[in-house]
Enzyme design. Structure first.
Site, PDB file in Angstrom:
ATOM      1  N   PRO A   2     -65.141   4.196 -37.757  1.00  0.00           N
ATOM      2  CA  PRO A   2     -65.862   3.152 -36.946  1.00  0.00           C
ATOM      3  C   PRO A   2     -64.699   2.432 -36.468  1.00  0.00           C
ATOM      4  O   PRO A   2     -63.930   1.903 -37.171  1.00  0.00           O
ATOM      5  CB  PRO A   2     -66.726   2.635 -37.980  1.00  0.00           C
ATOM      6  CG  PRO A   2     -66.858   3.229 -39.377  1.00  0.00           C
ATOM      7  CD  PRO A   2     -65.567   4.318 -39.341  1.00  0.00           C
ATOM      8  N   GLU A   3     -64.813   2.287 -35.206  1.00  0.00           N
ATOM      9  CA  GLU A   3     -63.728   1.426 -34.359  1.00  0.00           C
ATOM     10  C   GLU A   3     -64.729   0.134 -33.856  1.00  0.00           C
ATOM     11  O   GLU A   3     -65.991  -0.061 -34.262  1.00  0.00           O
ATOM     12  CB  GLU A   3     -63.313   2.158 -33.397  1.00  0.00           C
ATOM     13  CG  GLU A   3     -62.488   3.426 -33.748  1.00  0.00           C
ATOM     14  CD  GLU A   3     -61.964   4.342 -32.587  1.00  0.00           C
ATOM     15  OE1 GLU A   3     -61.368   3.729 -31.544  1.00  0.00           O
ATOM     16  OE2 GLU A   3     -61.841   5.507 -32.949  1.00  0.00           O
ATOM     17  N   HIS A 109     -72.514   9.363 -52.235  1.00  0.00           N
ATOM     18  CA  HIS A 109     -71.642   8.620 -51.815  1.00  0.00           C
ATOM     19  C   HIS A 109     -72.005   7.229 -51.534  1.00  0.00           C
ATOM     20  O   HIS A 109     -71.541   6.596 -50.604  1.00  0.00           O
ATOM     21  CB  HIS A 109     -70.963   9.034 -50.643  1.00  0.00           C
ATOM     22  CG  HIS A 109     -70.149  10.503 -50.865  1.00  0.00           C
ATOM     23  ND1 HIS A 109     -69.242  10.497 -51.911  1.00  0.00           N
ATOM     24  CD2 HIS A 109     -70.192  11.748 -50.494  1.00  0.00           C
ATOM     25  CE1 HIS A 109     -68.647  11.853 -51.986  1.00  0.00           C
ATOM     26  NE2 HIS A 109     -69.470  12.547 -51.364  1.00  0.00           N
ATOM     27  N   ARG A 128     -65.174   9.177 -48.085  1.00  0.00           N
ATOM     28  CA  ARG A 128     -63.609   9.337 -48.208  1.00  0.00           C
ATOM     29  C   ARG A 128     -63.157   8.132 -49.019  1.00  0.00           C
ATOM     30  O   ARG A 128     -62.153   8.079 -49.433  1.00  0.00           O
ATOM     31  CB  ARG A 128     -62.748   9.510 -47.103  1.00  0.00           C
ATOM     32  CG  ARG A 128     -63.132  10.752 -46.615  1.00  0.00           C
ATOM     33  CD  ARG A 128     -62.340  11.172 -45.157  1.00  0.00           C
ATOM     34  NE  ARG A 128     -60.870  10.918 -45.272  1.00  0.00           N
ATOM     35  CZ  ARG A 128     -60.232  11.416 -44.321  1.00  0.00           C
ATOM     36  NH1 ARG A 128     -60.578  11.560 -42.997  1.00  0.00           N
ATOM     37  NH2 ARG A 128     -58.927  11.514 -44.511  1.00  0.00           N
ATOM     38  N   ARG A 171     -40.547  -2.398 -26.041  1.00  0.00           N
ATOM     39  CA  ARG A 171     -41.068  -1.523 -27.135  1.00  0.00           C
ATOM     40  C   ARG A 171     -40.908  -0.098 -26.778  1.00  0.00           C
ATOM     41  O   ARG A 171     -41.397   0.444 -25.591  1.00  0.00           O
ATOM     42  CB  ARG A 171     -42.669  -1.885 -27.409  1.00  0.00           C
ATOM     43  CG  ARG A 171     -42.514  -3.238 -28.011  1.00  0.00           C
ATOM     44  CD  ARG A 171     -42.192  -3.364 -29.621  1.00  0.00           C
ATOM     45  NE  ARG A 171     -42.976  -2.449 -30.358  1.00  0.00           N
ATOM     46  CZ  ARG A 171     -43.885  -2.801 -31.108  1.00  0.00           C
ATOM     47  NH1 ARG A 171     -44.502  -3.890 -31.070  1.00  0.00           N
ATOM     48  NH2 ARG A 171     -44.426  -1.848 -31.942  1.00  0.00           N
TER      49      ARG A 171
END
Length: 290
Positions: A2-3, A109, A128, A171
């Site tokens: 999820p972002e 889970h 995970r 950068r």
DNA sequence: CGCCCGACCTGAGAGC
DNA sequence: TGCTCTCAGGTCGGGC
């Protein structure tokens, strides 16, 4: 997984369904997440009212008054709001009848369950176990390890061209790595960094410092538009992400490059390529992106 | 400080 | 069928 858009979609749904509810009981079935869930958590949450739900970057924050429950879904986490059949070990999402996807949450889970006073439950599922669940005092939220180093939210006004240009100066790192650095801008992950760069017409491997002001502008504009559209579609479901109702997001069919290596660009039909940057595969169109 | 890399986990899919 | 390998939406800590 999820972002920002997935977490924001989750926040919006939960704001409607669980704000005002009281946590009656907490079951920690598997404390071994990225950091162990503290043994005191269950007792500390009991009888607390969920007053509001906020989001910071990819973190969900349940406002409990004096404390805030911080939740991060890691790579594979989901948080679903379910009707709990009383006495049973329910795994049915609340609107189970509408579950038309092949995605199913494996009940093995279901690591943490927050039982609520309307006999529903908020269930944290994470195969995970890269996620995080932690209670923090609200007073010094800003000082919390997890939050203090975060850059401006990708959807905030503070993430603008002048800001990104300043961060990109000197950068040598690839622009995609810079966009995924949560200290620079918070909320983007591998999917949306790749997609924003496609929209901006910039290759993911370009050195940040070498970008022109026009390119920086396009990246910032593309990021905002992309995230808003993705939120509107309820986020992206690839494998196991599900929203609070147990449904997948609808943005995946609109991804232009992510996970499309070897397929044709929807714009120019050139084959989409992939290269590894910062240990993450990074898809792009060699013709549309320069 | 900037940058790179491995580590942390489980499961899905590919290839043999 | 079943094995082995690679890869997956994220962070964190260590080394240079």
């Amino acid at each position: 997984m999820p972002e920002l858009p997935e977490v924001e979609s989750l926040r919006a749904l939960l704001a409607r369904s669980v704000v005002g509810r009281v946590i009656t009981k907490v079951e920690v079935r598997e404390p071994r997440l990225r950091r162990p869930v503290r043994p005191q958590l269950a007792a500390a949450l009991r009888d607390r009212t969920i007053r509001a739900i906020r989001r910071r970057a990819k973190y969900l924050l349940l406002d409990l008054g004096a404390d805030v429950l911080l939740i991060h879904l890691g790579m594979s986490g989901s948080l679903t709001h379910r009707r709990e059949p009383q006495g049973g070990d329910g795994v049915e999402p609340r609107s189970a009848g509408r579950l038309d996807s092949a995605v199913r949450l494996d009940p093995r889970h279901d690591h943490v369950k927050l039982m609520l006073d309307d006999s529903s439950a908020l269930v944290y599922n994470d195969p995970r176990r890269f996620g995080l669940i932690k209670l923090l005092p609200r007073a010094d939220l800003g000082a919390a390890e997890e939050l203090k180093a975060l850059g401006p939210d990708a959807l905030s006004d503070a993430f603008n061209a002048a800001y990104l240009a300043a961060k990109a100066r000197h950068r040598r790192t690839a622009i995609k790595n810079l966009l995924m650095d949560q200290r620079v801008v918070a909320g983007l992950g591998n999917i949306y960094a790749a997609e924003a760069l496609f929209r901006a017409g910039v290759r993911p491997g370009r050195r940040a410092a070498a970008l022109t002001p026009a390119e920086i502008n396009r990246i910032v504009d593309a990021t905002g538009a992309l995230l808003r559209e993705a939120i509107g579609a309820g986020g992206t479901s690839f494998r196991n992400y599900l929203d609070a109702r147990g449904r997948p997001g609808r943005f995946a069919p609109r991804l232009m490059v992510y996970a499309r290596a070897g397929e044709r660009c929807y714009v120019c039909s050139t084959l989409i390529r992939s290269r590894v940057l910062g240990q993450r595969s990074s898809c792009y169109c060699p013709r549309c992106q320069r």
